[in-house]
Write a protein that holds these residues in place. Structure first.
Motif, PDB file in Angstrom:
ATOM      1  N   PHE A 217      33.183   7.082 -23.139  1.00 21.14           N
ATOM      2  CA  PHE A 217      32.214   6.732 -22.092  1.00 21.14           C
ATOM      3  C   PHE A 217      31.810   8.005 -21.347  1.00 21.14           C
ATOM      4  CE2 PHE A 217      30.115   3.789 -19.330  1.00 21.14           C
ATOM      5  CZ  PHE A 217      30.111   4.388 -18.081  1.00 21.14           C
ATOM      6  N   LEU A 218      30.518   8.102 -21.056  1.00 24.88           N
ATOM      7  CA  LEU A 218      29.994   9.285 -20.383  1.00 24.88           C
ATOM      8  C   LEU A 218      29.445   8.935 -19.012  1.00 24.88           C
ATOM      9  CD1 LEU A 218      28.863  12.264 -20.371  1.00 24.88           C
ATOM     10  CD2 LEU A 218      26.754  11.282 -21.308  1.00 24.88           C
ATOM     11  N   THR A 219      29.817   9.742 -18.011  1.00 27.63           N
ATOM     12  CA  THR A 219      29.164   9.717 -16.700  1.00 27.63           C
ATOM     13  C   THR A 219      28.892  11.143 -16.287  1.00 27.63           C
ATOM     14  OG1 THR A 219      30.313   7.708 -15.974  1.00 27.63           O
ATOM     15  CG2 THR A 219      29.341   9.081 -14.278  1.00 27.63           C
ATOM     16  N   ILE A 220      27.659  11.427 -15.919  1.00 23.97           N
ATOM     17  CA  ILE A 220      27.280  12.725 -15.365  1.00 23.97           C
ATOM     18  C   ILE A 220      26.683  12.451 -13.993  1.00 23.97           C
ATOM     19  CG2 ILE A 220      25.905  14.803 -15.589  1.00 23.97           C
ATOM     20  CD1 ILE A 220      25.833  14.373 -18.585  1.00 23.97           C
ATOM     21  N   ASN A 221      27.300  13.030 -12.968  1.00 21.59           N
ATOM     22  CA  ASN A 221      26.864  12.761 -11.603  1.00 21.59           C
ATOM     23  C   ASN A 221      25.677  13.624 -11.197  1.00 21.59           C
ATOM     24  OD1 ASN A 221      28.877  10.873 -11.298  1.00 21.59           O
ATOM     25  ND2 ASN A 221      30.285  12.258 -10.277  1.00 21.59           N
TER      26      ASN A 221
ATOM     27  N   LEU B 179      14.967   9.860 -19.485  1.00 19.63           N
ATOM     28  CA  LEU B 179      14.651   8.624 -18.778  1.00 19.63           C
ATOM     29  C   LEU B 179      14.178   8.959 -17.376  1.00 19.63           C
ATOM     30  CD1 LEU B 179      17.264   8.136 -16.721  1.00 19.63           C
ATOM     31  CD2 LEU B 179      18.342   7.395 -18.819  1.00 19.63           C
ATOM     32  N   LYS B 180      13.576   7.962 -16.719  1.00 19.69           N
ATOM     33  CA  LYS B 180      13.061   8.189 -15.374  1.00 19.69           C
ATOM     34  C   LYS B 180      13.138   6.904 -14.550  1.00 19.69           C
ATOM     35  CE  LYS B 180       8.168   7.243 -16.373  1.00 19.69           C
ATOM     36  NZ  LYS B 180       8.116   7.075 -17.816  1.00 19.69           N
TER      37      LYS B 180
ATOM     38  N   LYS C 238      17.733   5.367 -25.431  1.00 16.78           N
ATOM     39  CA  LYS C 238      18.715   5.813 -26.442  1.00 16.78           C
ATOM     40  C   LYS C 238      20.154   5.504 -26.021  1.00 16.78           C
ATOM     41  CE  LYS C 238      15.787   9.665 -27.947  1.00 16.78           C
ATOM     42  NZ  LYS C 238      15.714  11.128 -28.166  1.00 16.78           N
ATOM     43  N   GLY C 239      20.381   4.435 -25.310  1.00 13.54           N
ATOM     44  CA  GLY C 239      21.724   4.064 -24.879  1.00 13.54           C
ATOM     45  C   GLY C 239      22.141   4.676 -23.555  1.00 13.54           C
ATOM     46  N   PHE C 240      21.354   5.607 -23.037  1.00 15.87           N
ATOM     47  CA  PHE C 240      21.612   6.212 -21.729  1.00 15.87           C
ATOM     48  C   PHE C 240      20.962   5.359 -20.632  1.00 15.87           C
ATOM     49  CE2 PHE C 240      23.424  10.319 -22.810  1.00 15.87           C
ATOM     50  CZ  PHE C 240      23.018  10.516 -24.113  1.00 15.87           C
ATOM     51  N   GLU C 241      21.634   5.321 -19.468  1.00 16.13           N
ATOM     52  CA  GLU C 241      21.094   4.606 -18.326  1.00 16.13           C
ATOM     53  C   GLU C 241      21.346   5.402 -17.045  1.00 16.13           C
ATOM     54  OE1 GLU C 241      21.739  -0.102 -19.542  1.00 16.13           O
ATOM     55  OE2 GLU C 241      23.118   0.881 -18.136  1.00 16.13           O
ATOM     56  N   ALA C 242      20.474   5.195 -16.055  1.00 17.31           N
ATOM     57  CA  ALA C 242      20.691   5.762 -14.728  1.00 17.31           C
ATOM     58  C   ALA C 242      19.957   4.883 -13.726  1.00 17.31           C
ATOM     59  CB  ALA C 242      20.181   7.196 -14.642  1.00 17.31           C
ATOM     60  N   THR C 243      20.596   4.632 -12.577  1.00 24.37           N
ATOM     61  CA  THR C 243      20.012   3.777 -11.549  1.00 24.37           C
ATOM     62  C   THR C 243      19.720   4.590 -10.304  1.00 24.37           C
ATOM     63  OG1 THR C 243      21.190   1.857 -12.390  1.00 24.37           O
ATOM     64  CG2 THR C 243      20.335   1.714 -10.141  1.00 24.37           C
ATOM     65  N   TYR C 244      18.525   4.447  -9.775  1.00 26.73           N
ATOM     66  CA  TYR C 244      18.062   5.143  -8.572  1.00 26.73           C
ATOM     67  C   TYR C 244      18.720   4.484  -7.369  1.00 26.73           C
ATOM     68  CZ  TYR C 244      14.269   7.163  -5.591  1.00 26.73           C
ATOM     69  OH  TYR C 244      13.520   7.846  -4.675  1.00 26.73           O
TER      70      TYR C 244
ATOM     71  N   SER D 214      21.611   9.117  -5.167  1.00 25.95           N
ATOM     72  CA  SER D 214      22.225   9.481  -6.438  1.00 25.95           C
ATOM     73  C   SER D 214      21.449   8.912  -7.617  1.00 25.95           C
ATOM     74  CB  SER D 214      23.676   8.982  -6.499  1.00 25.95           C
ATOM     75  OG  SER D 214      23.712   7.574  -6.470  1.00 25.95           O
ATOM     76  N   PHE D 215      21.684   9.503  -8.781  1.00 24.19           N
ATOM     77  CA  PHE D 215      21.009   9.076 -10.026  1.00 24.19           C
ATOM     78  C   PHE D 215      21.935   9.474 -11.180  1.00 24.19           C
ATOM     79  CE2 PHE D 215      17.557   7.300 -12.177  1.00 24.19           C
ATOM     80  CZ  PHE D 215      16.978   8.145 -13.114  1.00 24.19           C
ATOM     81  N   HIS D 216      23.086   8.857 -11.230  1.00 26.31           N
ATOM     82  CA  HIS D 216      24.115   9.218 -12.207  1.00 26.31           C
ATOM     83  C   HIS D 216      23.737   8.733 -13.602  1.00 26.31           C
ATOM     84  CE1 HIS D 216      26.213  10.295  -8.679  1.00 26.31           C
ATOM     85  NE2 HIS D 216      26.728   9.108  -8.398  1.00 26.31           N
ATOM     86  N   LEU D 217      23.983   9.576 -14.595  1.00 27.11           N
ATOM     87  CA  LEU D 217      23.667   9.249 -15.994  1.00 27.11           C
ATOM     88  C   LEU D 217      24.911   8.679 -16.674  1.00 27.11           C
ATOM     89  CD1 LEU D 217      21.504   9.506 -18.289  1.00 27.11           C
ATOM     90  CD2 LEU D 217      22.599  11.693 -18.861  1.00 27.11           C
ATOM     91  N   GLU D 218      24.733   7.581 -17.415  1.00 27.57           N
ATOM     92  CA  GLU D 218      25.851   6.949 -18.111  1.00 27.57           C
ATOM     93  C   GLU D 218      25.459   6.584 -19.537  1.00 27.57           C
ATOM     94  OE1 GLU D 218      28.160   4.709 -14.426  1.00 27.57           O
ATOM     95  OE2 GLU D 218      26.845   3.548 -15.735  1.00 27.57           O
ATOM     96  N   LYS D 219      26.491   6.605 -20.412  1.00 24.18           N
ATOM     97  CA  LYS D 219      26.323   6.087 -21.769  1.00 24.18           C
ATOM     98  C   LYS D 219      27.659   5.507 -22.198  1.00 24.18           C
ATOM     99  CE  LYS D 219      24.534   6.945 -26.366  1.00 24.18           C
ATOM    100  NZ  LYS D 219      24.039   7.908 -27.381  1.00 24.18           N
ATOM    101  N   GLY D 220      27.605   4.341 -22.791  1.00 24.14           N
ATOM    102  CA  GLY D 220      28.833   3.629 -23.113  1.00 24.14           C
ATOM    103  C   GLY D 220      29.622   4.237 -24.252  1.00 24.14           C
ATOM    104  N   SER D 221      28.940   4.860 -25.206  1.00 22.58           N
ATOM    105  CA  SER D 221      29.618   5.375 -26.391  1.00 22.58           C
ATOM    106  C   SER D 221      28.836   6.574 -26.911  1.00 22.58           C
ATOM    107  CB  SER D 221      29.701   4.281 -27.458  1.00 22.58           C
ATOM    108  OG  SER D 221      30.278   4.781 -28.655  1.00 22.58           O
ATOM    109  N   VAL D 222      29.341   7.779 -26.648  1.00 22.91           N
ATOM    110  CA  VAL D 222      28.585   8.977 -27.028  1.00 22.91           C
ATOM    111  C   VAL D 222      28.782   9.299 -28.508  1.00 22.91           C
ATOM    112  CG1 VAL D 222      28.578   9.976 -24.725  1.00 22.91           C
ATOM    113  CG2 VAL D 222      30.480  10.496 -26.288  1.00 22.91           C
ATOM    114  N   GLN D 223      27.806   9.997 -29.059  1.00 23.27           N
ATOM    115  CA  GLN D 223      27.836  10.438 -30.445  1.00 23.27           C
ATOM    116  C   GLN D 223      27.777  11.963 -30.494  1.00 23.27           C
ATOM    117  OE1 GLN D 223      28.218   7.967 -32.788  1.00 23.27           O
ATOM    118  NE2 GLN D 223      28.338   6.703 -30.930  1.00 23.27           N
TER     119      GLN D 223
END
Lengths: 114, 110
Positions: free
Chosen positions: A18-22, A48-49, A60-66, A72-81
């Motif tokens: 799992f990925l989170t980038i703050n 994304l925007k 592409k499986g990435f999400e971020a919520t404003y 904040s606008f943290h980037l997340e992905k459930g399963s990185v490749q």
């Protein structure tokens, strides 16, 4: 002035982790928020925007919520490749609107191990 | 449809010289922005051109100047190069909300 702060890197993960980038921001008014990705030897690509509070950008499986309340606008992905290995930049444009200049964070390098 | 193109890909110049970088926008785009990306940093906005005029400018000295042509292509000129001008220079074109970036020109000042 406007600014974007990203968590310190680099980040190394195993495939399927799992990925989170703050990302947090400071801006006057209500900016639009972006995540850009830069693959080795290439230019920036919009990932994304989100243009207003509570919007969720996804691609592409990435999400971020404003999140206006936490700026904040943290980037997340459930399963990185492995193919997600790249440099990720958080950015804002303020004021929101066509052709507004972008203010970027420093970027963070993501490496995904097989 | 070709995306944003930039030339040259790489460039080596000596301190004090002048350099010109070129950008062709994506088809249908009328606005061009230039950014400087130092090693390990995020891109910094230099300026933006629309209808052949500079519309916005970032915090860069007057040594940095630009031009936009009637076909919307653009040039970035840097005079009196300093070692600190070594960076990747990115061009982005837009016609509305989203900016599309080119691959950049890597400038090395020795």
């Amino acid at each position: 002035g406007d600014s974007v702060t990203q968590m310190e890197g680099p980040v190394t993960l195993s495939e399927e982790a799992f990925l989170t980038i703050n990302c947090t921001y400071t801006a006057t008014g209500y900016p639009s928020l972006f995540w850009y990705v830069q693959y080795p030897g290439e230019g920036l690509q919009l990932l994304l925007k989100a243009t207003k509070a509570d919007d969720k950008g996804s691609n592409k499986g990435f999400e971020a919520t404003y999140r206006k309340e936490t700026t904040s606008f943290h980037l997340e992905k459930g399963s990185v490749q492995v193919s997600d290995s790249a440099v990720y930049f958080c950015a804002l444009s303020s004021p929101t609107g066509a052709n507004s200049k972008l203010t970027f964070g420093k970027g963070i390098t993501l490496s995904v191990r097989p | 449809d070709a995306g944003v193109t930039q030339s040259p890909t790489h460039l080596i110049k000596t301190r004090g010289q002048q350099v010109t970088l070129r950008c062709s926008p994506k088809s249908g785009h009328d606005t061009v922005s230039w950014y400087q990306q130092a090693l390990g940093q995020g891109p910094q906005f230099i300026f933006q051109y629309y209808e052949e005029e500079e519309r916005q400018r970032g915090n860069f000295p007057d040594r940095f100047s630009g031009h936009q042509f009637p076909n919307y292509s653009s040039e970035l000129n840097v005079n009196a190069l300093l070692l600190g001008d070594s960076a990747l220079y990115l061009c982005a074109s837009s016609s509305g909300f989203e900016q599309y970036f080119g691959p950049g020109t890597r400038l090395t000042v020795t």
